[in-house]
Design a protein around this motif. Structure first.
Motif, mmCIF file in Angstrom:
data_model
loop_
_atom_site.group_PDB
_atom_site.id
_atom_site.type_symbol
_atom_site.label_atom_id
_atom_site.label_comp_id
_atom_site.label_asym_id
_atom_site.label_seq_id
_atom_site.Cartn_x
_atom_site.Cartn_y
_atom_site.Cartn_z
ATOM 1 N N ARG A 1 1.071 -0.994 0.000
ATOM 2 C CA ARG A 1 0.234 0.103 0.110
ATOM 3 C C ARG A 1 1.201 1.084 -0.156
ATOM 4 N N PHE A 2 2.472 1.253 -0.659
ATOM 5 C CA PHE A 2 2.900 2.381 -0.644
ATOM 6 C C PHE A 2 2.588 2.800 -1.390
ATOM 7 N N ARG A 3 1.656 3.623 -2.014
ATOM 8 C CA ARG A 3 1.067 3.918 -2.825
ATOM 9 C C ARG A 3 0.880 5.573 -3.385
ATOM 10 N N PHE A 4 1.313 6.299 -4.608
ATOM 11 C CA PHE A 4 0.952 6.778 -4.872
ATOM 12 C C PHE A 4 -0.354 7.734 -5.461
ATOM 13 N N VAL A 5 -0.838 8.867 -5.535
ATOM 14 C CA VAL A 5 -1.364 9.672 -5.911
ATOM 15 C C VAL A 5 -2.055 10.885 -6.600
ATOM 16 N N GLU A 6 -2.427 10.769 -7.441
ATOM 17 C CA GLU A 6 -2.472 11.890 -8.462
ATOM 18 C C GLU A 6 -3.520 12.675 -8.689
ATOM 19 N N SER A 7 -3.576 13.238 -9.524
ATOM 20 C CA SER A 7 -5.148 13.856 -10.636
ATOM 21 C C SER A 7 -5.266 13.191 -11.942
ATOM 22 N N VAL A 8 -6.511 13.275 -12.616
ATOM 23 C CA VAL A 8 -6.490 13.050 -13.350
ATOM 24 C C VAL A 8 -5.901 13.501 -14.040
ATOM 25 N N GLU A 9 -6.265 14.207 -14.050
ATOM 26 C CA GLU A 9 -6.085 15.812 -15.510
ATOM 27 C C GLU A 9 -4.277 15.937 -15.105
ATOM 28 N N ALA A 10 -3.902 15.951 -16.335
ATOM 29 C CA ALA A 10 -2.810 16.621 -16.001
ATOM 30 C C ALA A 10 -2.473 17.933 -15.721
ATOM 31 N N SER A 11 -2.966 18.741 -16.540
ATOM 32 C CA SER A 11 -3.327 20.414 -16.035
ATOM 33 C C SER A 11 -3.226 20.428 -14.787
ATOM 34 N N HIS A 12 -3.722 19.825 -14.013
ATOM 35 C CA HIS A 12 -3.994 19.933 -12.229
ATOM 36 C C HIS A 12 -2.610 19.535 -11.433
ATOM 37 N N GLY A 13 -1.118 19.906 -12.075
ATOM 38 C CA GLY A 13 -0.444 19.422 -11.213
ATOM 39 C C GLY A 13 0.744 19.338 -12.861
ATOM 40 N N ASN A 14 1.548 19.032 -12.961
ATOM 41 C CA ASN A 14 3.607 18.649 -13.439
ATOM 42 C C ASN A 14 3.564 17.070 -12.713
ATOM 43 N N GLN A 15 2.544 16.380 -13.103
ATOM 44 C CA GLN A 15 3.009 14.915 -13.632
ATOM 45 C C GLN A 15 4.072 14.221 -13.935
#
Length: 324
Positions: A198-212
């Motif tokens: 469970r040592f995972r990483f979550v981020e936004s679906v939309e690429a524009s919401h961050g610096n993927q």
């Protein structure tokens, strides 16, 4: 301040709002045009009306800083929209009138101050449209500190249990989740570093919401080797608080270098993670400022962790910035 009563009313109002939102979602065509926001508009306004009504009737002296207001709905050309909103609200409150619904929505026109609620009636618009994740986010901020946070995530399914969760956190009292329809409270706890699965990483679906690209680089630098889990809305905070991910990053997008986050997009989620044992800051390690304005003008980016890896993540970001 009676926090038990505050929580009771807030929980009930989010449960009502989630019912309305799910009813609206049933009527969204599968291939809806992205520019056609009418179902979202109806759900946003209906959700805000229900929550604001409940809060204002019980706590009339606490302002509500909501994302929506009824200015456009009062225009003649918006008649069909406000009628639809009223119909959905009447499914929950049969006596509601159009004028009352407009008034309830505008209860959300409060100002940031010493004590206020901040409300996002639907966080994760695109997730809502595509029948995926969204959140109803409500937080109470007192003298600059988030004291109470609630996240309604009707579509969220965790590894254990059913679909649809309501997260509740009170400062100093821990974070809990319960089935959104009601049920037993389950204490939240962030993941240990030893729990590799469970040592995972979550981020936004939309690429524009961050610096993927940078976000994945930073995740790898703290030992997270699996692909990111992309999720809409503050449901990401719920996932971290439940111990099903160790990291959530929202670093500034190169396309929008001057963007500043709205307080209603993070306040509720932040306390849910913190009270589960995690840590939340901006990319420089500064606490998020929810008390000065509706936008976090002095913060850049958002870093959410299980606490153990937080300093390592901040150092990795700073090292990258110095070398780029």
């Amino acid at each position: 301040m009676n926090y038990n009563l505050l929580k009771e009313i807030a929980i009930a109002s989010i449960q009502q709002a989630s019912k309305l939102c799910e009813e609206v979602r049933k009527n969204i065509p599968q291939a809806i045009e992205k520019e056609d926001k009418s179902p979202v508009t109806v759900a946003d306004f209906g959700s805000q009306a229900l929550i604001c009504k409940a809060l204002k009737e019980t706590f009339p002296n606490i302002p509500i800083v909501g994302e929506e207001d009824a200015t456009e709905l009062r225009k003649p050309e918006s008649g069909d929209t406000i009628n639809k909103i009223t119909d959905y609200v009447k499914n929950i409150i049969p006596s509601a009138t159009t004028d009352e619904v407009l008034q309830w929505i505008d209860y959300g026109n409060g100002k940031v101050g010493d004590c206020f609620w901040t409300l996002d009636p639907i966080d994760g618009t695109k997730g809502f449209l595509r029948q995926d994740q969204y959140a109803i986010a409500l937080a109470l901020i007192v003298e600059g500190e988030v004291k109470l946070g609630l996240l309604g995530c009707p579509a969220l399914k965790l590894s254990q249990g059913e679909t649809g969760w309501l997260f509740v956190a009170e400062r100093g009292k821990g974070a809990y989740r319960m089935p959104i329809a009601g049920g037993e409270m389950i204490k939240q706890k962030v993941v240990d570093k030893e729990d590799v699965s469970r040592f995972r990483f979550v981020e936004s679906v939309e690429a524009s919401h961050g610096n993927q690209s940078l976000q994945n680089t930073i995740a790898q630098s703290v030992g997270i080797t699996s692909e990111s889990v992309r999720v809409d809305s503050q449901a990401k905070y719920g996932i971290v608080s439940s111990g099903e991910a160790a990291l959530y990053l929202r670093l500034p997008s190169p396309k929008y270098p001057n963007y500043r986050e709205n307080i209603w997009d993070h306040a509720a989620g932040a306390i849910v993670v913190e009270e589960a044992g995690g840590k939340v800051s901006d990319m420089y390690g500064k606490p998020l400022d929810f008390a000065t304005a509706s936008k976090m003008n002095d913060n850049r980016g958002v870093v959410v962790t299980n606490g153990i890896i937080h300093d390592t993540v901040i150092n990795a970001i700073q090292s990258h910035n110095q070398n780029s």
